[in-house]
Write an enzyme that holds these catalytic residues in place. Structure first.
Site, PDB file in Angstrom:
ATOM      1  N   SER A  38      -9.954   2.221   2.644  1.00 55.40           N
ATOM      2  CA  SER A  38      -9.054   2.982   1.814  1.00 55.40           C
ATOM      3  C   SER A  38      -8.000   2.131   1.106  1.00 55.40           C
ATOM      4  O   SER A  38      -7.339   2.623   0.194  1.00 55.40           O
ATOM      5  CB  SER A  38      -8.324   4.007   2.683  1.00 55.40           C
ATOM      6  OG  SER A  38      -7.483   3.340   3.625  1.00 55.40           O
TER       7      SER A  38
ATOM      8  N   SER B  55     -10.391  -0.209   6.837  1.00 55.88           N
ATOM      9  CA  SER B  55      -9.805  -0.154   5.495  1.00 55.88           C
ATOM     10  C   SER B  55      -9.110  -1.407   4.997  1.00 55.88           C
ATOM     11  O   SER B  55      -8.707  -1.452   3.828  1.00 55.88           O
ATOM     12  CB  SER B  55      -8.816   1.003   5.412  1.00 55.88           C
ATOM     13  OG  SER B  55      -9.527   2.199   5.275  1.00 55.88           O
TER      14      SER B  55
ATOM     15  N   LYS C  45       0.857  -1.190   0.000  1.00 57.87           N
ATOM     16  CA  LYS C  45       0.000   0.000   0.000  1.00 57.87           C
ATOM     17  C   LYS C  45       0.892   1.239   0.000  1.00 57.87           C
ATOM     18  O   LYS C  45       1.917   1.261   0.708  1.00 57.87           O
ATOM     19  CB  LYS C  45      -0.912  -0.018   1.234  1.00 57.87           C
ATOM     20  CG  LYS C  45      -1.910   1.137   1.294  1.00 57.87           C
ATOM     21  CD  LYS C  45      -2.889   0.990   2.468  1.00 57.87           C
ATOM     22  CE  LYS C  45      -3.913   2.116   2.505  1.00 57.87           C
ATOM     23  NZ  LYS C  45      -4.891   1.990   3.595  1.00 57.87           N
TER      24      LYS C  45
END
Ligand code: GLN
Length: 484
Positions: free
Chosen positions: A151, A175, A76
């Site tokens: 997210s 998330s 990420k």
């Protein structure tokens, strides 16, 4: 290579069925083929990934490999990786190249894993649909008109479409679990403090926690072995002894007490999602588990409490983006004040600004007691609810999200509707508890996740409870048809 588990990839690398270079190329080629449509990656660095793979191949040739040597992992874009552009999904960090490694990245490097690229995400991890990224919205590979969740939506889309065998994510309010649910794979948010936050760009420091995102619970266990580590560089990292999360996979779950919170099955839950969750719980009963009715009476306060605490911490954390130290700076300005204003006005997107405004307000003199302090008190009550519940059960189950994936654009202009996506996930962040989402079925060709919540540091147990379900079901093995 597409459908092999991390353990199988490791075995085949060791047996030289293919090299790490071949494996890394295979996934880089998939990224090149599909990323235009999915927008799952912000940055790939083919040269660097392949150079890591070549080094891994030498380690394997010398017989010095560990379980992760040569396995590509998508990261990420919230984790600083030395020499890699690290944007956090924001214009503010569009051209920021990290000068050091986050501990999570360092741990994967030390284990011999390959950094496959940096995945797209909501700006500063604020969002539930991956539509707030400065680098554009991410698509759900099950249906490109739908959101992947957020997210960690880039990691989610990448894992679901098998552009990577596994990825990292972070979970401040849901998330990891909500995108895992919406994209049909397994995600774990560990106990707060188990995985170091050093080098992980801060959103809400008392809630942020990194975790694995991968097809199966077994894959997640293998990743957590690498990710979890006590770290003196993070003052909230806990000195929990190193565990092997793979050893408990295989334990019997006969007699497991599953707590079902009535608050997770009320108004707002899609009826088809409810049916899938109930069927999954029945499956556990067939495996010998018992059902216990429990109550988490303060859970309806989780969203309001989170939307005081998270923005408060975000407003403080994001004050560092001032155009002076690093990151974006406006081109034209009159004086220092003007430079601050314009930099932040141009560098942050709408959702980030909304959070900074709320956070600054709830922390301001006169409102601090009424909002922030009150929220902290209710946070304690939410933790107490869980402590009571865990006297009656070993694990808590319910939905991960109130619905399957929704259409892109559907909730973008309605922050409250978007915030409700995390109604079942946020309370565990407030309490610091570990929780997972595992694939449990489909509604209208879109995946649905079952949430499993455990007591502090019960990751090994939780992963096994998930693993047992995956031994008798196939949901986690399904791959979207659109992506070949
Ligand atoms: N959707 C929640 C938010 O927007 C949670 C995000 C997260 O877990 N990073 O704040």
């Amino acid at each position: 290579m597409l459908n092999l588990s991390l353990k199988q990839l490791s075995q085949q690398l060791r047996e030289k069925a293919f090299s790490s270079e071949e494996l890394t190329r295979f996934f880089l080629d998939r990224i090149k083929k599909h990323n235009d449509r999915l927008n799952a990656f912000i940055t790939i660095n083919e040269e660097e990934s392949l150079s890591m793979a070549k080094k891994a191949d030498i380690t394997i040739a010398n017989g010095n490999q560990s379980l992760f040597t040569g396995i590509p992992i998508a990261q990420k874009d919230i984790f600083c990786a030395d020499g890699w552009r690290t944007t956090c999904g924001s214009k503010m960090l569009e051209n920021f190249v990290a000068p050091y490694n986050a501990t999570v990245i360092q741990n994967f490097n030390d284990a011999g894993a390959i950094n496959l690229g940096k995945t797209n995400m909501d700006e500063f991890a604020m969002g539930s649909s991956n539509e707030t990224s400065y680098f554009g919205a991410v698509k759900n590979p099950w249906n490109l008109e739908y959101v992947p969740g957020g997210s960690s939506g880039g990691s989610a889309s990448a894992v679901a479409a098998r552009l990577a065998p596994a990825a990292t994510g972070t979970d401040t309010g849901g998330s990891i679990r909500q995108p895992a649910s919406l994209c049909g794979f397994t995600g774990l948010k560990p106990t707060y403090g188990l995985v170091s936050r050093y080098g992980m760009i801060a959103f809400a420091s008392s809630l942020d926690q990194a975790g694995p995102m991968a097809p199966s619970a077994e894959d997640c266990a293998m990743m957590l072995n690498v990710m979890a580590s006590h770290d003196i560089k993070d003052s909230t990292s806990l000195p929990h002894p190193k565990e092997d999360y793979m050893t408990s996979l295989g334990d019997s779950i006969d007699g497991l007490r599953i707590g079902i919170p009535k608050e997770f099955f009320g108004e707002g839950l899609d009826s088809e999602v409810q049916k899938i969750i109930e069927d999954a719980i029945l499956e556990y009963q067939k495996m010998g588990a018992e059902i216990v009715d429990i109550s988490l009476p303060n859970s309806e306060l989780a969203i309001p409490v989170y939307y005081v605490i998270a923005p408060a911490e975000a407003s403080s954390n994001l004050s560092r983006y001032d155009g002076v130290r690093y990151g974006y700076r406006t081109k034209e300005y009159d004086d220092l004040m003007d430079m601050y204003f314009k930099t932040r006005q141009e560098g942050f997107g709408d959702e980030v600004k909304r959070r900074i405004l709320i956070g600054t307000y709830v922390l301001s003199a006169g409102y601090y007691d009424a909002y922030y302090l009150k929220a902290q008190k209710i946070r304690q009550l939410i933790s107490n609810d869980f402590a009571q519940a865990f006297q009656k059960c070993d694990v808590i189950m319910g939905p991960s999200a109130p619905s399957a994936a929704f259409k892109a654009g559907e909730k973008k202009e309605d922050p409250l509707a978007m915030y409700l996506q995390d109604i079942y996930t946020i309370s565990t962040n407030l309490a610091g508890l570990p929780a997972m989402s595992i694939p449990a079925g489909f509604t209208k060709d879109l995946p649905v996740g079952l949430q499993l919540i455990g007591n502090y540091f019960s990751e090994g147990h939780l992963l096994n409870v998930a693993h047992q379900f995956q031994l008798s079901t196939e949901w986690h093995r399904k791959i979207p048809k659109e992506i070949d």
